[in-house]
Structure formats: structure tokens, C-alpha cells
Design a protein around this motif. Structure first.
Motif, PDB file in Angstrom:
ATOM      1  N   UNK A   1     -32.555 -34.732  13.086  1.00  9.95           N
ATOM      2  CA  UNK A   1     -31.299 -34.068  12.780  1.00  9.95           C
ATOM      3  C   UNK A   1     -31.463 -32.570  12.605  1.00  9.95           C
ATOM      4  N   UNK A   2     -30.332 -31.880  12.623  1.00  8.95           N
ATOM      5  CA  UNK A   2     -30.264 -30.427  12.466  1.00  8.95           C
ATOM      6  C   UNK A   2     -30.988 -29.689  13.591  1.00  8.95           C
ATOM      7  N   UNK A   3     -30.909 -30.256  14.792  1.00 12.89           N
ATOM      8  CA  UNK A   3     -31.496 -29.606  15.965  1.00 12.89           C
ATOM      9  C   UNK A   3     -30.641 -28.417  16.383  1.00 12.89           C
ATOM     10  N   UNK A   4     -31.273 -27.363  16.881  1.00 13.90           N
ATOM     11  CA  UNK A   4     -30.489 -26.257  17.419  1.00 13.90           C
ATOM     12  C   UNK A   4     -29.685 -26.730  18.633  1.00 13.90           C
ATOM     13  N   UNK A   5     -28.494 -26.229  18.780  1.00 15.01           N
ATOM     14  CA  UNK A   5     -27.650 -26.656  19.900  1.00 15.01           C
ATOM     15  C   UNK A   5     -28.218 -26.217  21.246  1.00 15.01           C
ATOM     16  N   UNK A   6     -29.015 -25.167  21.255  1.00 12.01           N
ATOM     17  CA  UNK A   6     -29.596 -24.677  22.505  1.00 12.01           C
ATOM     18  C   UNK A   6     -30.865 -25.442  22.905  1.00 12.01           C
ATOM     19  N   UNK A   7     -31.413 -26.288  22.014  1.00 13.26           N
ATOM     20  CA  UNK A   7     -32.639 -27.039  22.310  1.00 13.26           C
ATOM     21  C   UNK A   7     -32.366 -28.088  23.383  1.00 13.26           C
ATOM     22  N   UNK A   8     -33.293 -28.223  24.308  1.00 11.57           N
ATOM     23  CA  UNK A   8     -33.172 -29.256  25.334  1.00 11.57           C
ATOM     24  C   UNK A   8     -34.263 -30.305  25.128  1.00 11.57           C
ATOM     25  N   UNK A   9     -34.182 -31.382  25.906  1.00 14.75           N
ATOM     26  CA  UNK A   9     -35.116 -32.495  25.758  1.00 14.75           C
ATOM     27  C   UNK A   9     -36.563 -32.051  25.929  1.00 14.75           C
ATOM     28  N   UNK A  10     -36.805 -31.183  26.886  1.00 16.69           N
ATOM     29  CA  UNK A  10     -38.171 -30.740  27.167  1.00 16.69           C
ATOM     30  C   UNK A  10     -38.776 -29.991  25.977  1.00 16.69           C
ATOM     31  N   UNK A  11     -38.000 -29.104  25.357  1.00 19.66           N
ATOM     32  CA  UNK A  11     -38.497 -28.340  24.210  1.00 19.66           C
ATOM     33  C   UNK A  11     -38.785 -29.256  23.027  1.00 19.66           C
ATOM     34  N   UNK A  12     -37.911 -30.232  22.793  1.00 21.22           N
ATOM     35  CA  UNK A  12     -38.109 -31.174  21.693  1.00 21.22           C
ATOM     36  C   UNK A  12     -39.347 -32.030  21.976  1.00 21.22           C
ATOM     37  N   UNK A  13     -39.495 -32.481  23.221  1.00 17.67           N
ATOM     38  CA  UNK A  13     -40.659 -33.289  23.579  1.00 17.67           C
ATOM     39  C   UNK A  13     -41.951 -32.507  23.357  1.00 17.67           C
ATOM     40  N   UNK A  14     -42.005 -31.261  23.796  1.00 20.28           N
ATOM     41  CA  UNK A  14     -43.199 -30.441  23.597  1.00 20.28           C
ATOM     42  C   UNK A  14     -43.505 -30.278  22.113  1.00 20.28           C
ATOM     43  N   UNK A  15     -42.474 -30.098  21.299  1.00 18.50           N
ATOM     44  CA  UNK A  15     -42.659 -29.912  19.859  1.00 18.50           C
ATOM     45  C   UNK A  15     -43.227 -31.180  19.210  1.00 18.50           C
ATOM     46  N   UNK A  16     -42.728 -32.350  19.624  1.00 21.84           N
ATOM     47  CA  UNK A  16     -43.174 -33.602  19.021  1.00 21.84           C
ATOM     48  C   UNK A  16     -44.498 -34.081  19.596  1.00 21.84           C
TER      49      UNK A  16
END
Length: 152
Positions: free
Chosen positions: A75-90
Motif C-alpha cells: 500500500x501507499x505506492x506512488x501513482x507514477x510507479x510501474x510494475x517493473x520498478x516495484x518488481x526491481x525494488x522487491x
């Protein structure tokens, strides 16, 4: 001794014995020694390939059983974040299976939350390390997702 080495020897001997009896029947002018030698050669070439094939399928089945997948709510993800950026972070925490970021059906804009599927060890590490951490200037909320209840 390595078990696969013993298996290779066993398979090679079986090929030698089988071809020792079969080749003289198929080719009547072939000697038993030559057919045994061909059996050892064929067995020696095929045994490593067969052993690798069987050990790989056994290994992949063991990995499927041991690697349970957990779904995380993020939750509280930035609206500009995409799947690829979230995947790299995790992926810094463990192996990521999939990332789904929720969008508004009407507008198509992101809602600011999503779900990440990871292996169980990586998920536990991600909850510990990423909950209340900063990602693209937002403080993430990471926890195990609740199971979706299907209505009949």
C-alpha cells in the motif's frame, strides 16, 4: 562415490549386456565382443544424458514443492510507479513471481496499491525490511495479503 556416477556405470553395463545379445541377432556376422563394445560405447554416451534428464526433473519437482509463494499487499505506492520498478525494488528481498498494480476501471489511473507474489522466505524478508520504508518518496505499507473471499 557420487550416486550419479554409479547410476551411469549401471546404465552403461545394462546397455552393454542388452546389445551383447541383440546385435549378433540383427547382424549375424558381428562378433559378441564387438557388440559388447558397441553396447559400452552407446551406454557410456547415453547414460550421462539420461541421468541429467532424470535428476533435472526430480530437482525441479523438489523446487516446486519447497518454494511456496506468498502474496503481499503493498500500500501507499506512488501513482507514477510501474510494475517493473516495484518488481526491481522487491527483488532485492527475494525472488518475485508477479506484480499486479491496481487501476481504476473508469479512469485507468493507478490506485496506489498492488500485490506482489514472492517465495515465502523473500516475502517474510520483504515485510520485515520494506514495511514503513521509503520508495519513490512514499512510505510503503507491506503485509501479507488477505485471501480473496469468493461469493457464490
Amino acid at each position: 562415490m557420487n550416486p550419479s556416477f554409479i547410476l551411469n556405470i549401471f546404465v552403461t553395463v545394462i546397455f552393454a549386456i542388452v546389445l551383447y545379445y541383440i546385435l549378433p541377432i540383427l547382424a549375424s556376422d558381428m562378433s559378441n565382443q564387438l557388440s559388447a563394445a558397441i553396447g559400452v560405447l552407446v551406454g557410456g554416451l547415453l547414460a550421462p544424458a539420461l541421468s541429467k534428464l532424470f535428476s533435472h526433473s526430480t530437482l525441479s519437482n523438489e523446487q516446486d514443492v519447497s518454494s511456496e509463494v506468498s502474496t503481499l499487499y503493498v500500500g501507499n505506492l506512488p501513482y507514477r510507479a510501474d510494475e517493473e520498478a516495484v518488481q526491481e525494488h522487491f527483488e532485492q528481498q527475494g525472488s518475485v513471481v508477479s506484480v499486479r498494480l491496481m487501476k481504476d476501471r473508469r479512469t485507468g489511473k493507478r490506485k496506489g496499491y498492488g500485490f506482489v507474489e514472492m517465495n515465502a522466505k523473500g516475502a517474510a524478508k520483504a515485510i520485515k525490511n520494506l514495511n514503513d520504508s521509503t520508495f519513490q518518496e512514499r512510505t510503503l505499507k507491506v503485509r501479507l495479503a488477505k485471501e480473496k473471499i469468493e461469493e457464490e
